[in-house]
Design a protein around this motif. Structure first.
Motif, PDB file in Angstrom:
ATOM      1  N   LEU A 125       0.818  -1.212   0.000  1.00 51.32           N
ATOM      2  CA  LEU A 125       0.000   0.000   0.000  1.00 51.32           C
ATOM      3  C   LEU A 125       0.853   1.263   0.000  1.00 51.32           C
ATOM      4  N   ARG A 126       1.978   1.216   0.669  1.00 49.04           N
ATOM      5  CA  ARG A 126       2.811   2.404   0.790  1.00 49.04           C
ATOM      6  C   ARG A 126       3.573   2.691  -0.497  1.00 49.04           C
ATOM      7  N   ARG A 127       4.085   1.620  -1.115  1.00 48.97           N
ATOM      8  CA  ARG A 127       4.928   1.842  -2.296  1.00 48.97           C
ATOM      9  C   ARG A 127       4.122   2.062  -3.570  1.00 48.97           C
ATOM     10  N   ASN A 128       2.879   1.618  -3.570  1.00 46.28           N
ATOM     11  CA  ASN A 128       2.059   1.742  -4.771  1.00 46.28           C
ATOM     12  C   ASN A 128       0.761   2.479  -4.440  1.00 46.28           C
ATOM     13  N   PRO A 129       0.745   3.781  -4.678  1.00 46.47           N
ATOM     14  CA  PRO A 129      -0.447   4.558  -4.325  1.00 46.47           C
ATOM     15  C   PRO A 129      -1.696   4.089  -5.080  1.00 46.47           C
ATOM     16  N   GLY A 130      -1.507   3.363  -6.175  1.00 47.95           N
ATOM     17  CA  GLY A 130      -2.651   2.858  -6.935  1.00 47.95           C
ATOM     18  C   GLY A 130      -3.242   1.589  -6.364  1.00 47.95           C
ATOM     19  N   CYS A 131      -2.590   1.030  -5.360  1.00 48.85           N
ATOM     20  CA  CYS A 131      -3.075  -0.220  -4.748  1.00 48.85           C
ATOM     21  C   CYS A 131      -4.257   0.113  -3.826  1.00 48.85           C
ATOM     22  N   ALA A 132      -5.399  -0.552  -4.065  1.00 44.38           N
ATOM     23  CA  ALA A 132      -6.609  -0.251  -3.274  1.00 44.38           C
ATOM     24  C   ALA A 132      -6.494  -0.837  -1.871  1.00 44.38           C
ATOM     25  N   PHE A 133      -6.962  -0.081  -0.887  1.00 45.92           N
ATOM     26  CA  PHE A 133      -6.944  -0.524   0.515  1.00 45.92           C
ATOM     27  C   PHE A 133      -8.393  -0.818   0.909  1.00 45.92           C
ATOM     28  N   LEU A 134      -8.719  -2.111   1.000  1.00 44.12           N
ATOM     29  CA  LEU A 134     -10.095  -2.540   1.232  1.00 44.12           C
ATOM     30  C   LEU A 134     -10.216  -3.336   2.529  1.00 44.12           C
ATOM     31  N   ALA A 135     -11.381  -3.232   3.148  1.00 47.24           N
ATOM     32  CA  ALA A 135     -11.690  -4.076   4.309  1.00 47.24           C
ATOM     33  C   ALA A 135     -13.048  -4.726   4.064  1.00 47.24           C
ATOM     34  N   THR A 136     -13.157  -5.998   4.384  1.00 47.97           N
ATOM     35  CA  THR A 136     -14.464  -6.664   4.243  1.00 47.97           C
ATOM     36  C   THR A 136     -15.476  -5.937   5.118  1.00 47.97           C
ATOM     37  N   ASN A 137     -15.037  -5.488   6.281  1.00 49.15           N
ATOM     38  CA  ASN A 137     -15.892  -4.759   7.216  1.00 49.15           C
ATOM     39  C   ASN A 137     -14.988  -4.199   8.301  1.00 49.15           C
ATOM     40  N   ILE A 138     -15.518  -3.279   9.088  1.00 48.75           N
ATOM     41  CA  ILE A 138     -14.671  -2.691  10.137  1.00 48.75           C
ATOM     42  C   ILE A 138     -15.335  -2.834  11.503  1.00 48.75           C
ATOM     43  N   ASP A 139     -16.074  -3.937  11.696  1.00 52.52           N
ATOM     44  CA  ASP A 139     -16.648  -4.210  13.021  1.00 52.52           C
ATOM     45  C   ASP A 139     -15.510  -4.227  14.040  1.00 52.52           C
ATOM     46  N   SER A 140     -15.676  -3.487  15.114  1.00 48.75           N
ATOM     47  CA  SER A 140     -14.579  -3.394  16.085  1.00 48.75           C
ATOM     48  C   SER A 140     -14.387  -4.704  16.849  1.00 48.75           C
ATOM     49  N   THR A 141     -15.479  -5.423  17.074  1.00 45.68           N
ATOM     50  CA  THR A 141     -15.370  -6.681  17.827  1.00 45.68           C
ATOM     51  C   THR A 141     -16.059  -7.812  17.080  1.00 45.68           C
ATOM     52  N   TYR A 142     -15.769  -9.017  17.531  1.00 41.33           N
ATOM     53  CA  TYR A 142     -16.334 -10.213  16.921  1.00 41.33           C
ATOM     54  C   TYR A 142     -16.963 -11.040  18.040  1.00 41.33           C
ATOM     55  N   PRO A 143     -18.259 -11.373  17.923  1.00 36.90           N
ATOM     56  CA  PRO A 143     -18.912 -12.113  19.007  1.00 36.90           C
ATOM     57  C   PRO A 143     -18.647 -13.609  18.897  1.00 36.90           C
ATOM     58  N   SER A 144     -17.580 -14.096  19.503  1.00 35.48           N
ATOM     59  CA  SER A 144     -17.291 -15.535  19.472  1.00 35.48           C
ATOM     60  C   SER A 144     -18.278 -16.243  20.394  1.00 35.48           C
ATOM     61  N   ALA A 145     -18.310 -17.576  20.304  1.00 32.37           N
ATOM     62  CA  ALA A 145     -19.233 -18.364  21.124  1.00 32.37           C
ATOM     63  C   ALA A 145     -19.004 -18.098  22.611  1.00 32.37           C
ATOM     64  N   GLU A 146     -17.763 -17.726  22.948  1.00 31.16           N
ATOM     65  CA  GLU A 146     -17.406 -17.594  24.371  1.00 31.16           C
ATOM     66  C   GLU A 146     -17.334 -16.141  24.835  1.00 31.16           C
ATOM     67  N   GLY A 147     -17.594 -15.226  23.925  1.00 32.82           N
ATOM     68  CA  GLY A 147     -17.536 -13.812  24.310  1.00 32.82           C
ATOM     69  C   GLY A 147     -16.915 -12.967  23.223  1.00 32.82           C
ATOM     70  N   LEU A 148     -16.821 -11.681  23.490  1.00 30.64           N
ATOM     71  CA  LEU A 148     -16.293 -10.749  22.493  1.00 30.64           C
ATOM     72  C   LEU A 148     -14.788 -10.876  22.327  1.00 30.64           C
ATOM     73  N   LEU A 149     -14.359 -10.766  21.075  1.00 32.84           N
ATOM     74  CA  LEU A 149     -12.932 -10.733  20.747  1.00 32.84           C
ATOM     75  C   LEU A 149     -12.717  -9.605  19.727  1.00 32.84           C
ATOM     76  N   PRO A 150     -11.465  -9.228  19.474  1.00 32.85           N
ATOM     77  CA  PRO A 150     -11.238  -8.166  18.479  1.00 32.85           C
ATOM     78  C   PRO A 150     -11.795  -8.568  17.101  1.00 32.85           C
ATOM     79  N   GLY A 151     -12.433  -7.631  16.412  1.00 30.73           N
ATOM     80  CA  GLY A 151     -13.069  -7.909  15.132  1.00 30.73           C
ATOM     81  C   GLY A 151     -12.241  -7.484  13.931  1.00 30.73           C
TER      82      GLY A 151
END
Lengths: 299, 299
Positions: free
Chosen positions: A173-199
């Motif tokens: 991303l730094r060396r090629n300004p034409g490279c797209a920076f994408l995220a599937t989503n930006i949910d801050s957390t992830y609800p695992s079966a056992e509780g919240l974890l970083p998303g």
């Protein structure tokens, strides 16, 4: 102000009013691997009433096919073409909106499900589950030979996140300004079966910090996800309802799309965020304790 | 506006004006493992003129003792008590400002140098280089038994960053609102010998995103670092100068502390960020191409 649903009549009214029902899954239909009470009956009820059902998830660790298996395991009826995941939407975005040429590649900071969806769309990828990039060994830039065909970096939830992957993605991303920076989503957390974890939002955050810019996020609440759904399913937004547990993703997504929205309290959001002095500025059309409550409309 | 230094007279003026010289290291004295031309002569010149020299670095991967070894390897004279690192400042902050009780522990997202500085201050720690936390194996909350004595999470640059460490740190901070969230520094990038890589700020970013709050940063430009230096060395700020290559850390740090500041262009900052229409709002007192230029004051 959001209307609280509680009576059988409230729920029957909802059944009459909406033909298309979009559901978030984690925190709405299940919590981790545990089905929420009443969900099978409610989904059956909707199918009996010939409602169109869509499952709209930001979970990008699974492809639609693997996600369908989760429904099977939990004994819920679902069809692959009813499932819209942020991994799938990301792949569709890269091929149809970005129109990335076929010889170009995506560097993946993410897991198998994300790679599978890219492959379904015929998109070449690097990184991801490649053992060479799943290591805690020291990273040296001098041993890294960037592939000049990488045209995008795509980040999803990646429980194998490490400094090698981050450094490679950063370098692309730094060396090629034409490279797209994408995220599937930006949910801050992830609800695992056992509780919240970083998303997933926590996985792209190191790159956003190091680069000083944010990724384009594809999943809810972005319109990209809605565009992806509308390209496959025609529906009248005024007779459609988005059911979710997160104000800043699900409800925001439905509101932006001109749909009605129903917040359930079985997931991440507490009632104090919906009503009262500390309520969020994102307001759902309705809220209820659990989607399972719609069972009362059956009687 | 920053004054550009270029003549022998400019540099001689600087020698007369300042008794205490605070130096950032990466990008000022060396670039990765490569010494910047003229640095040994300039440091010798300052010592000959009985100037007090302090090395103030945000690099928290090394303890002061290991950092001193880097000077030795590069053939530069330095003494451990001249070195102020953000790892050391963090340990001093925890023991003397937070006054964390002795039975409490710090969960470390960081490397050996950080652990060494905590140990020097008699602070117990978990995580860090513990092999159990340096793994890409799947993390399960149900197998994690949080230590009730953890009173702080401290993040520094950690090239062994992984989802287990992030999940443990997130859990400590989320479940215990009294647990302090600290960062040695929040530099977005790290200037390795071979080029820029994600910095310590990129390591705490996933936690900041998942928690929705920022860590307290100890290193430059925070006053905590200045307090830590002043507790060990008395000096007159009006006769002290901070030399650095980063506007938002080094120069900001010196400006806030009431010191004069000298920006060098051998590191991260480009001249266009100092002068011209796109100049930063953080303005150094002086700027020059390289600290090596001070050699001209010798002749």
């Amino acid at each position: 102000m959001a209307a609280r649903l509680s009576s059988a009549q409230d729920y029957k009214g909802l059944l009459d009013k909406y033909d298309t029902w979009l559901f978030d899954c984690d925190g709405v239909l299940w919590q981790g691997d545990r089905l929420i009470e009443g969900v099978p009956e409610v989904l059956s009820l909707l199918r009996t009433h010939k409602k169109r059902i869509l499952f709209v998830t930001n979970n990008a660790t699974k492809s639609r096919k693997s996600y369908k298996k989760k429904f099977d395991q939990l004994g819920l009826e679902a069809h692959v073409d009813e499932v819209f995941g942020s991994a799938y939407a990301s792949a569709v975005y890269i091929s149809t909106v970005m129109k990335m040429p076929k010889h170009k590649k995506v560097y993946v900071v993410g897991m198998k499900g994300l790679e599978e969806e890219l492959e379904e769309e015929g998109i070449q990828h690097l990184g991801g589950t490649d053992p060479a990039d799943n290591t805690l060994a020291e990273f040296h830039l001098k041993n890294f030979h960037p592939d000049p065909d990488v045209g995008a970096v795509l980040c999803g939830l990646d429980t194998s996140i490490n400094y090698t992957k981050l450094s490679k993605a950063f370098t692309y991303l730094r060396r090629n300004p034409g490279c797209a920076f994408l995220a599937t989503n930006i949910d801050s957390t992830y609800p695992s079966a056992e509780g919240l974890l970083p998303g997933a939002g926590a996985i792209s955050a190191p790159l956003a910090t190091a680069l000083g810019r944010q990724p384009l996020s594809i999943g809810k609440p972005a319109e990209t996800m809605m565009d992806c759904i509308k390209a496959k399913c025609q529906f009248d937004p005024t007779r459609a309802i988005m059911v979710g547990d997160r104000l800043n993703t699900d409800i925001e997504f439905g509101n932006r799309g001109g749909l009605s929205t129903l917040l359930v309290l079985t997931g991440i959001t507490h009632e104090s965020e919906v009503v009262g002095p500390n309520a969020s500025t994102t307001i759902p059309t309705y809220f209820t304790n659990s989607i399972g409550d719609l069972r009362t409309a059956i009687s």
